[in-house]
Scaffold this active site. Structure first.
Site, PDB file in Angstrom:
ATOM      1  N   HIS A 115      -2.935   3.030  -4.554  1.00 22.11           N
ATOM      2  CA  HIS A 115      -2.320   2.544  -3.302  1.00 22.11           C
ATOM      3  C   HIS A 115      -0.874   2.102  -3.523  1.00 22.11           C
ATOM      4  O   HIS A 115      -0.449   1.060  -3.034  1.00 22.11           O
ATOM      5  CB  HIS A 115      -3.155   1.400  -2.711  1.00 22.11           C
ATOM      6  CG  HIS A 115      -4.459   1.865  -2.128  1.00 22.11           C
ATOM      7  ND1 HIS A 115      -4.546   2.509  -0.914  1.00 22.11           N
ATOM      8  CD2 HIS A 115      -5.730   1.823  -2.605  1.00 22.11           C
ATOM      9  CE1 HIS A 115      -5.820   2.821  -0.652  1.00 22.11           C
ATOM     10  NE2 HIS A 115      -6.555   2.419  -1.677  1.00 22.11           N
TER      11      HIS A 115
ATOM     12  N   ASP B 217       0.865  -1.183   0.000  1.00 21.87           N
ATOM     13  CA  ASP B 217       0.000   0.000   0.000  1.00 21.87           C
ATOM     14  C   ASP B 217       0.900   1.231   0.000  1.00 21.87           C
ATOM     15  O   ASP B 217       2.136   1.104  -0.038  1.00 21.87           O
ATOM     16  CB  ASP B 217      -0.963  -0.017   1.206  1.00 21.87           C
ATOM     17  CG  ASP B 217      -2.314   0.606   0.844  1.00 21.87           C
ATOM     18  OD1 ASP B 217      -2.318   1.776   0.417  1.00 21.87           O
ATOM     19  OD2 ASP B 217      -3.339  -0.078   0.966  1.00 21.87           O
TER      20      ASP B 217
ATOM     21  N   GLU C 127      -9.848   2.278  -5.304  1.00 15.34           N
ATOM     22  CA  GLU C 127      -9.514   3.658  -4.946  1.00 15.34           C
ATOM     23  C   GLU C 127      -8.292   4.196  -5.704  1.00 15.34           C
ATOM     24  O   GLU C 127      -7.281   4.533  -5.104  1.00 15.34           O
ATOM     25  CB  GLU C 127      -9.263   3.754  -3.435  1.00 15.34           C
ATOM     26  CG  GLU C 127     -10.482   3.383  -2.622  1.00 15.34           C
ATOM     27  CD  GLU C 127     -10.231   3.427  -1.113  1.00 15.34           C
ATOM     28  OE1 GLU C 127     -11.132   3.880  -0.405  1.00 15.34           O
ATOM     29  OE2 GLU C 127      -9.163   2.992  -0.655  1.00 15.34           O
TER      30      GLU C 127
HETATM   31  C1  ACM Z   1     -10.945  -0.961   0.320  1.00 19.70           C
HETATM   32  O1  ACM Z   1     -11.480  -0.933   1.428  1.00 19.70           O
HETATM   33  N1  ACM Z   1     -10.359   0.115  -0.172  1.00 19.70           N
HETATM   34  C2  ACM Z   1     -10.922  -2.163  -0.481  1.00 19.70           C
END
Ligand code: ACM
Length: 558
Positions: free
Chosen positions: A262, A191, A332
């Site tokens: 991420h 991440d 995201e």
């Molecule tokens: C997530 O909670 N962004 C998969």
């Protein structure tokens, strides 16, 4: 009735005192262990775990007579494949008479779950690592169980990127999952805040990406910082050990490398992975804050080649027999940099895709095909649906049920993990004492009433729901004890949801579950789990003055 969790499909036991003269119990005093063909894994586990707690050696019967008159009691392990036809995969039967205990599994996993049930029946002391008082008598009620799971995917996702959990802690979690008859550990390995798996051809991923100098203490609104550097990663050997340890306990480890968002830790390590024409990626560091980050991967062929290199090493570490699935994240991914980047815009024209969203699905589809060519299956967060997927790809439905419903109706397999129900980072009570409270209030009862298959799914689509998983994001869980607090006792309720055939949510016997939890808390105590006590956090489980999110007055999901 023994307090079994998850509740078995069928169980019948004598109450102590029912029979004359102790006829209702089996007293075990260093029993023999008669392990039939193909049962070696469970035999090893029993010798190791029950042996530690009881002091038993559990010798094989050798020439001794195994049943009846005078000899020692016997625990017999047998594979009975026909159980798979009548009760299903991973199912088992357990029979206890005065003189012997018979564990029968449809397959090695089912047999292992029979052994887990046996351990629960022996009482909380069976979870110790050294014997309780010498001479203690171990008693089992006479009776039987027939049991098997509702779903084949019974998982937990652990975010080891935001806060690293050292290898020992992961092995411990494998045992905790197995003790609850859960069978998938999804490891979120990368991440913005850290890269946690050694990739030999790209050493900077862990040298640079594996640590950060400081971390926000609390969530977004918190003004506090923890100035202690944070880091760590699993060597390839650590991963092999975790995967093998989990496989012995019938837990599949699913690795996640999150792309194309991420990704700031990877970009900090290799700045050419970022959008170099719009940001000075050479100046980026591993992120020390929480939230959604705009520094995403550049949509170039060179970036695809780089990540193919990462996945090549990953496929070696996570063999297909363990898990055909490889998780590529996909959640995201802000599009600001791609909108601003001349290079990205040129890619959109070259590829003929539909804007920045088309670029994201081009990225994911590339790995969909790449993994399929290698006999593997891609799984990703539900954003990957936007833009279409290859038939074998599967979806982790996290933004509610909608993504999962759309995926299942389109014929894709789905793992349900809606954040509104089973995100265990979310607070479990509304009180001011909850440590760094996040998001929705989701109590033990709320999790118990979670239903993985939404009622409006057609039967055909429902067959694509592989199961469910509880997700544990660790921004505000700085160590194992904080993880335990968020995960337990709710994971016990989750385990019952995915294992047992519970009625519709409103009809579930929560009072009955809570009563069984009485005994289960004693097991968790013996296992050293720092769960949230029913009365609320202990003083040292609180984090007074450290803000979570949302703050007072905001909606729950900001
Ligand atoms: C997530 O909670 N962004 C998969």
């Amino acid at each position: 009735m023994p307090e079994l969790i998850p509740e078995p499909r069928y169980a019948r036991f004598a109450r102590e005192g029912d029979g004359d003269d102790g006829a209702d119990v089996c007293v075990l005093d260093d029993p023999l262990l008669d392990a039939g063909p193909g049962t070696g894994g469970t035999a090893r586990w029993l010798r190791r775990e029950l042996g530690a707690a009881t002091g038993w050696e559990l010798p094989a019967p050798a020439a001794e007579r195994t049943y009846g008159g005078g000899g020692r009691a016997v625990i017999r392990l047998v594979l009975r494949p026909e159980l798979a036809r009548s009760v299903g995969a991973e199912s088992y039967e357990l029979h206890v008479t005065r003189r012997w205990v018979l564990l029968e599994g449809a397959d090695p996993a089912g047999l292992f779950y029979a052994a887990q049930t046996l351990r629960q029946l022996l009482g909380p002391e069976a979870y110790r690592r050294a014997p309780a008082a010498p001479g203690r008598e171990w008693r089992l009620p006479v009776g039987g169980v027939q049991d098997g799971p509702r779903f084949g995917w019974r998982g937990m996702m652990l975010d080891v990127a935001r806060h690293f959990m050292p290898k020992d802690g992961v092995l411990r979690y494998v045992d905790l999952l197995a003790a609850h008859k859960l069978n998938v550990l999804h490891l979120h390995l990368t991440d913005d805040q850290g890269w946690r798996v050694e990739i030999k051809r790209y050493p900077r991923l862990t040298e640079v990406g594996g640590w950060r100098p400081r971390s926000r203490w609390g969530h977004r609104a918190s003004p506090l910082w923890n100035e202690t550097p944070h880091g760590g990663f699993y060597t390839q050997d650590d991963i092999r050990e975790i995967v093998a340890y989990a496989a012995e306990r019938h837990v599949r480890v699913v690795p996640e490398i999150d792309v194309p968002g991420h990704s700031q830790a990877a970009i900090a390590a290799y700045p050419e992975l970022g959008n170099t024409d719009v940001v000075d990626t050479g100046a980026l560091e591993v992120w020390d804050d929480w939230g959604v980050n705009e520094n995403v991967l550049a949509p170039t062929e060179a970036v695809l080649r780089f990540y193919e290199g990462v996945f090549e090493e990953l496929l070696e570490l996570f063999p297909a027999e363990v898990s055909p699935f490889v998780h590529v994240g996909g959640d995201e991914c802000p599009k600001e940099q791609w909108r601003a980047s001349a290079l990205a815009q040129e890619r959109i024209r070259e590829l003929g895709v539909d804007g920045e969203d088309g670029l994201q699905s081009w990225f994911i589809r590339h790995f969909d095909g790449w993994l399929a060519e290698r006999g593997r299956r891609l799984i990703g967060w539900d954003e990957i649906l936007e833009g279409g997927l290859a038939p074998g790809a599967a979806v982790s439905s996290w933004r509610g049920y909608a993504g999962g419903i759309a995926a299942a109706e389109a014929g894709h397999d789905v793992v349900m993990c809606p954040e509104q129900q089973v995100y265990l980072d979310h607070r479990q009570a509304g009180g001011a004492d909850e440590p760094m409270p996040i998001g929705y209030v989701r109590s033990l009862e709320d999790v118990y009433r979670f239903e993985p298959v939404p009622p409006k799914l057609s039967a055909q689509a429902a067959s694509h729901v592989l199961g469910a998983q509880a997700n544990v994001w660790t921004e505000v869980m700085e160590n194992q004890s904080r993880v335990d607090y968020q995960v337990f006792p709710r994971l016990a309720a989750f385990a019952e949801v995915v294992w047992s055939r519970l009625p519709d949510p409103d009809e579930r016997d929560y009072a009955g579950f809570e009563a069984r939890m009485g005994g289960h808390y004693r097991r968790l105590d013996a296992l050293g789990v720092d769960y949230r006590p029913p009365g609320g956090p202990l003083p040292w489980q609180r984090r007074p003055g450290v803000l979570g999110r949302p703050i007072e007055g905001e909606p729950p999901n900001v």
